[in-house]
Scaffold this active site. Structure first.
Site, mmCIF file in Angstrom:
data_model
loop_
_atom_site.group_PDB
_atom_site.id
_atom_site.type_symbol
_atom_site.label_atom_id
_atom_site.label_comp_id
_atom_site.label_asym_id
_atom_site.label_seq_id
_atom_site.Cartn_x
_atom_site.Cartn_y
_atom_site.Cartn_z
ATOM 1 N N GLY A 159 0.676 -1.211 -0.058
ATOM 2 C CA GLY A 159 0.006 0.133 -0.012
ATOM 3 C C GLY A 159 0.792 1.288 0.022
ATOM 4 O O GLY A 159 1.882 1.309 -0.793
ATOM 5 N N GLY A 173 4.542 1.049 -0.171
ATOM 6 C CA GLY A 173 5.424 0.685 -1.317
ATOM 7 C C GLY A 173 5.625 -0.632 -1.640
ATOM 8 O O GLY A 173 4.512 -1.626 -1.278
ATOM 9 N N GLY A 184 -2.613 -3.453 -6.898
ATOM 10 C CA GLY A 184 -2.001 -4.367 -6.728
ATOM 11 C C GLY A 184 -1.997 -5.096 -8.246
ATOM 12 O O GLY A 184 -0.890 -5.619 -8.566
ATOM 13 N N ASP A 185 -3.150 -4.785 -9.055
ATOM 14 C CA ASP A 185 -3.022 -5.538 -10.331
ATOM 15 C C ASP A 185 -1.923 -4.855 -11.298
ATOM 16 O O ASP A 185 -1.478 -5.197 -12.292
ATOM 17 C CB ASP A 185 -4.469 -5.466 -10.927
ATOM 18 C CG ASP A 185 -5.521 -6.292 -10.074
ATOM 19 O OD1 ASP A 185 -4.979 -7.249 -9.243
ATOM 20 O OD2 ASP A 185 -6.700 -5.655 -9.939
#
Lengths: 305, 305
Positions: free
Chosen positions: A216, A219, A245-246
């Protein structure tokens, strides 16, 4: 070409209203919908980057048709394997405070339907530079199914990223995916270890060839047998974390395809992920911000205990 | 045949979970969906009673197809007028406390699409014993549109029930529908009068030929120029009130078709409505309870001030 597999895709619906009132009638002021699921979002990002990609996914029913039509309209290359069940929906109720997610479990996918999807992936592997297996498994598909796709890729010499959690991640580690991409919560849940660097080491020990942990606002942490790197996003990046995240997986897949060194992959993935936070929809990113962030971010080498 | 028109139908989706947590991620344990909208529910009840009925409704998009398939599976006779927009959904999130409704507004219906629906109703009127116009109007269709359907029925000598609220009810009263069916809240909102008998008198004054007010656990109030009647449900009927008003309309339509006297209509509608509360889904009713209630309920004549 980067092939993504989304075992349990969805039509992601967004309802906007000023304030969700539980246990009352709520008028939804605005409705939007787009094809979703982690692998689909990875392919969206790759497509927006101009990278050849193909999203493979099981689809069924009216909602499956809506997913397919959205992918067609967005121009995201895809191959659907037809299933009997109805593709699921997720509903994000966004009000002035925050988002309430309602996640359907998804249709039961039959053994022969999953076998058809595996067969299609096998046919595509000769043309794949990287295989991405991303997101939850649908009901009816055993936890080992993700590991099975990892093994297919290994047998063809194709690098494979597994973005899974829970039993599917544990089963996948045993067959040594090229990289796994847990977030902070998944990393802690899989290992029982709070410190991300130590937890990542435990996943290497368990079989991952590389661990790329998305933390998040903190980093990215990359841990491989060669070393450990940390890249941090610029401060003050606020927006929509869904799909961040993707974007990490999309950058990771690109980096693996190009055999980029790990510090560059870490920096690039951090920049792309931060640029995705600035975009309102999963699978999209702010292209100007991506260029700025990529120019500014450098990964530092850590010497973990 | 009783023809129902549902101007703004929906796929009614039910999500079940133990407890809705606002501003968090919720796993939906169980998903169900059925064709909905007030007129559709009226036709469902009539069909279950073995009464000839036809549901007329605009449908579009993947959700429109899902509505059509559900009506086909349920065997409810229907005629869809195709529209460009996507039929709406409603989501009822049912937890152990109560229900949270999320109601989409519905698609924009174009002028020529509404004209096509009117033309279809006009063709059907010679075979109709009663016309029912029930539920909200979709975006793009003016408040006068319901009144326009009432006028079509009048011109063919067909009794017509208008179940609408707000501006559509006000516009409809001017063209003298055979009956209107407000609930307690709609009755008070339309007249500014709290006392149901006095409010019903005001709706007669405004143009309704009969007012059938559904007052929930307080039963039914019927007011016509000939008199005022009250029928009460048996005590202790608890369950799902969704669709109870549509059961009232179904009984009212049957009564009008058979030219039944008002006290019998009031008693029958109260019995059917209470039996609908006992059924878990809108448009369904407990047939045994209906027989028991119908044998027990009598309407009393009131002498309102």
């Amino acid at each position: 070409m980067i092939v993504t597999v989304t075992p349990n895709p969805a039509l992601d619906v967004t309802y906007r209203l000023p304030a969700l009132r539980p246990h009352a009638a709520n008028r939804v002021a605005h409705v939007a919908a787009q094809a979703g699921g982690k692998g689909v979002n990875v392919s969206r990002v790759l497509h927006a980057l101009g990278r050849p990609t193909l999203a493979v996914l099981p689809l069924g029913g009216e909602t499956g048709r809506a997913v397919r039509r959205d992918l067609e309209e967005a121009g995201v290359p895809h191959e659907a394997v037809s299933i009997e069940g109805e593709t699921r929906r997720t509903v994000a109720v966004v009000d002035d405070v925050d988002t309430t997610m309602l996640n359907e479990a998804g249709p039961h996918v039959e053994e022969q339907e999953w076998a058809a999807l595996r067969a299609r992936v096998l046919q595509l592997l000769p043309a794949a530079r990287v295989l991405v297996v991303s997101g939850s498994l649908p009901p009816g598909v055993p936890a080992q199914a993700g590991a099975g796709l990892v093994e297919l890729a290994h047998a063809r010499g194709v690098p494979v990223i597994l973005d899974a959690d829970g039993p599917a991640l544990v089963a996948g580690l045993a067959v040594r995916p090229t990289a796994v991409k847990p977030n902070a919560a998944e990393l802690a849940a899989a290992t029982g270890i709070d410190d991300p660097a130590a937890a990542a080491a435990a996943l290497l020990e368990a079989g991952a060839q590389a661990v790329v942990a998305s933390l998040g606002p903190d980093g990215l942490l990359v841990r491989t047998p060669e070393g450990c790197w940390r890249a941090r996003p610029p401060g003050g990046v606020a927006g929509n974390p869904t799909g961040a995240g993707d974007a990490v997986v999309a950058a990771l897949a690109t980096g693996l395809a190009e055999r980029a060194p790990w510090p560059l992959i870490a920096a690039d993935a951090t920049a792309l992920s931060a640029a995705a936070v600035l975009a309102p929809r999963a699978g999209a990113f702010d292209a100007d911000a991506y260029r700025r962030f990529a120019a500014a971010i450098r990964a530092e080498r850590l010497t973990p205990a």
